[in-house]
Design an enzyme around this catalytic site. Structure first.
Site, short mmCIF file in Angstrom:
data_model
loop_
_atom_site.label_atom_id
_atom_site.label_comp_id
_atom_site.label_asym_id
_atom_site.label_seq_id
_atom_site.Cartn_x
_atom_site.Cartn_y
_atom_site.Cartn_z
CB SER A 1 -6.88 -2.24 9.66
OG SER A 1 -7.52 -3.47 9.38
CB VAL B 1 -5.26 -4.27 0.55
CG1 VAL B 1 -4.64 -3.71 -0.72
CG2 VAL B 1 -6.38 -3.36 1.05
CG ASP C 1 13.06 1.13 13.19
OD1 ASP C 1 11.81 1.09 13.31
OD2 ASP C 1 13.82 0.37 13.80
CE1 TYR D 1 -2.49 -5.02 11.40
CE2 TYR D 1 -4.79 -5.57 10.98
CZ TYR D 1 -3.62 -4.95 10.60
OH TYR D 1 -3.57 -4.25 9.42
CB ILE E 1 -0.94 -0.02 1.23
CG1 ILE E 1 -1.99 -1.14 1.07
CG2 ILE E 1 -1.61 1.33 1.44
CD1 ILE E 1 -2.81 -1.42 2.32
N1 NAD Z 1 -2.78 -5.56 3.22
C1 NAD Z 1 -3.89 -5.50 3.92
O1 NAD Z 1 -4.80 -6.34 3.80
C2 NAD Z 1 -4.11 -4.38 4.89
C3 NAD Z 1 -5.42 -4.13 5.33
C4 NAD Z 1 -5.65 -3.09 6.22
C5 NAD Z 1 -4.59 -2.32 6.66
N2 NAD Z 1 -3.33 -2.59 6.22
C6 NAD Z 1 -2.26 -1.73 6.74
O2 NAD Z 1 -1.62 -1.09 5.66
C7 NAD Z 1 -0.26 -0.82 5.98
C8 NAD Z 1 0.64 -1.33 4.88
O3 NAD Z 1 0.40 -2.72 4.71
P1 NAD Z 1 0.88 -3.54 3.42
O4 NAD Z 1 -0.14 -4.58 3.21
O5 NAD Z 1 1.25 -2.62 2.31
O6 NAD Z 1 2.21 -4.22 4.05
P2 NAD Z 1 3.63 -4.61 3.42
O7 NAD Z 1 4.17 -5.65 4.36
O8 NAD Z 1 3.51 -4.92 1.97
O9 NAD Z 1 4.48 -3.26 3.59
C9 NAD Z 1 4.81 -2.74 4.84
C10 NAD Z 1 6.07 -1.91 4.70
O10 NAD Z 1 6.38 -1.35 5.99
C11 NAD Z 1 7.77 -1.45 6.20
N3 NAD Z 1 8.06 -1.45 7.63
C12 NAD Z 1 7.82 -2.43 8.53
N4 NAD Z 1 8.28 -2.07 9.74
C13 NAD Z 1 8.81 -0.83 9.60
C14 NAD Z 1 9.45 0.07 10.49
N5 NAD Z 1 9.68 -0.27 11.78
N6 NAD Z 1 9.85 1.28 10.02
C15 NAD Z 1 9.65 1.60 8.71
N7 NAD Z 1 9.08 0.78 7.83
C16 NAD Z 1 8.66 -0.42 8.26
C17 NAD Z 1 8.17 -2.76 5.53
O11 NAD Z 1 9.56 -2.80 5.27
C18 NAD Z 1 7.31 -2.73 4.28
O12 NAD Z 1 7.99 -2.07 3.22
C19 NAD Z 1 -0.03 -1.47 7.35
O13 NAD Z 1 -0.15 -0.49 8.35
C20 NAD Z 1 -1.15 -2.48 7.45
O14 NAD Z 1 -1.49 -2.76 8.80
C21 NAD Z 1 -3.06 -3.59 5.35
#
Ligand code: NAD
Length: 257
Positions: free
Chosen positions: A143, A189, A62, A156, A20
């Site tokens: 979320s 997603v 981070d 979560y 995302i």
């Molecule tokens: N994919 C889903 O179904 C979904 C649904 C609802 C909400 N979300 C939320 O969307 C956001 C992104 O999710 P995604 O699916 O793209 O995940 P993803 O795992 O594809 O990407 C997450 C990114 O965050 C980075 N990251 C992790 N820890 C970190 C830190 N300490 N500092 C900096 N960067 C860090 C990772 O390196 C990665 O690039 C999250 O907050 C997740 O909870 C995702």
């Protein structure tokens, strides 16, 4: 003047190196914004920044470390002149009921998903109040798990509920300072986050699990990262100027049932 544009504005997107966050970086750049891709993973972050060309810059961040987040904001100001939009997107998942949730995993999740958003908001607000013209936009990726109970997502759900609460509170404190703050609450997603979950917990029944994840949304499919990114564009634009303190659900009808 074209609508829904972000020309010459500057964004920092945490977790911008994947899923995302990467889609938000791309969509912002398409609308004319310059973007600091702030990710703890240099490979993913640099790749996305390179795709954006002149509009992109990778800075290793981070979110659990306040100094690291402040340095990411400073990099945006140094390279592009100011900070208009800060997206708290970096986040981790965790599967488990309250009984299955180990203290160390709980701490790790809260550190990234809650303290990380606190660090991001602090660094962003500090810069947005310091610059001229003052103000900006914060977009928090929460979320549906912050709105409803999702089975075996005890920790979560707690973290995403906290993100929604922080969004509302912050919007109240800074509404007179030209800072708007909204949250997006996506349903499932399809990203590496979901792929990792399927690999780890359902390696033997991948296809079936993916079908179930599609079916969780009444609309019949998972969301696409680009669909979340389009909403993140809207929230960042002047067209959303009346909108602050909202938690916008984008979930294919999941929570409408
Ligand atoms: N994919 C889903 O179904 C979904 C649904 C609802 C909400 N979300 C939320 O969307 C956001 C992104 O999710 P995604 O699916 O793209 O995940 P993803 O795992 O594809 O990407 C997450 C990114 O965050 C980075 N990251 C992790 N820890 C970190 C830190 N300490 N500092 C900096 N960067 C860090 C990772 O390196 C990665 O690039 C999250 O907050 C997740 O909870 C995702």
């Amino acid at each position: 003047m074209a609508r829904f544009r972000l020309d010459d504005r500057v964004a920092v997107v945490t977790g911008g190196g994947s899923g995302i966050g990467a889609a938000i970086c791309r969509a912002y750049a398409e609308q004319g914004e310059r973007v600091v891709v702030a990710d703890v993973n240099p490979a993913g972050g640099q790749r996305v920044a390179d795709e954006l060309g002149e509009a992109g810059w990778f800075h290793a961040v981070d979110v659990t470390d306040p100094a690291s987040v402040e340095a990411g904001v400073a990099a945006a100001v140094e390279r592009f002149g100011r900070l208009d939009v800060f997206v708290n997107n970096a986040g981790l998942g965790l599967v488990g009921t309250v009984q299955e949730t180990q203290r160390a995993d709980w701490d790790r999740l809260l550190n990234v998903n809650v303290t990380g958003v606190f660090n991001g908001c602090r660094a962003a607000v500090n810069q947005m109040l310091r610059q001229q013209p003052r103000g900006g936009v914060i977009v928090n990726i929460a979320s549906v798990a912050g709105q409803i109970g999702v089975a075996r997502r005890f920790a979560y759900c707690a973290t995403k509920g906290a993100v929604i609460a922080m969004t509302r509170e912050l919007s109240v404190d800074y509404v007179k300072d030209g800072i708007r703050c909204n949250a997006i609450c996506p349903g499932t997603v399809y990203t590496p986050f979901v792929e990792g979950y399927v690999e780890r917990f359902h390696a033997d029944t991948k296809e079936q699990t993916i079908q179930e994840l599609h079916a969780r949304q009444p609309i019949g499919r998972m969301g696409r990262p680009e669909e979340v990114a389009d909403l993140a564009v809207y929230l960042a634009t002047d067209e959303a100027g009346f909108m602050t303190g909202s938690a916008v659900v984008l979930d294919g009808g999941w929570t409408a049932q």
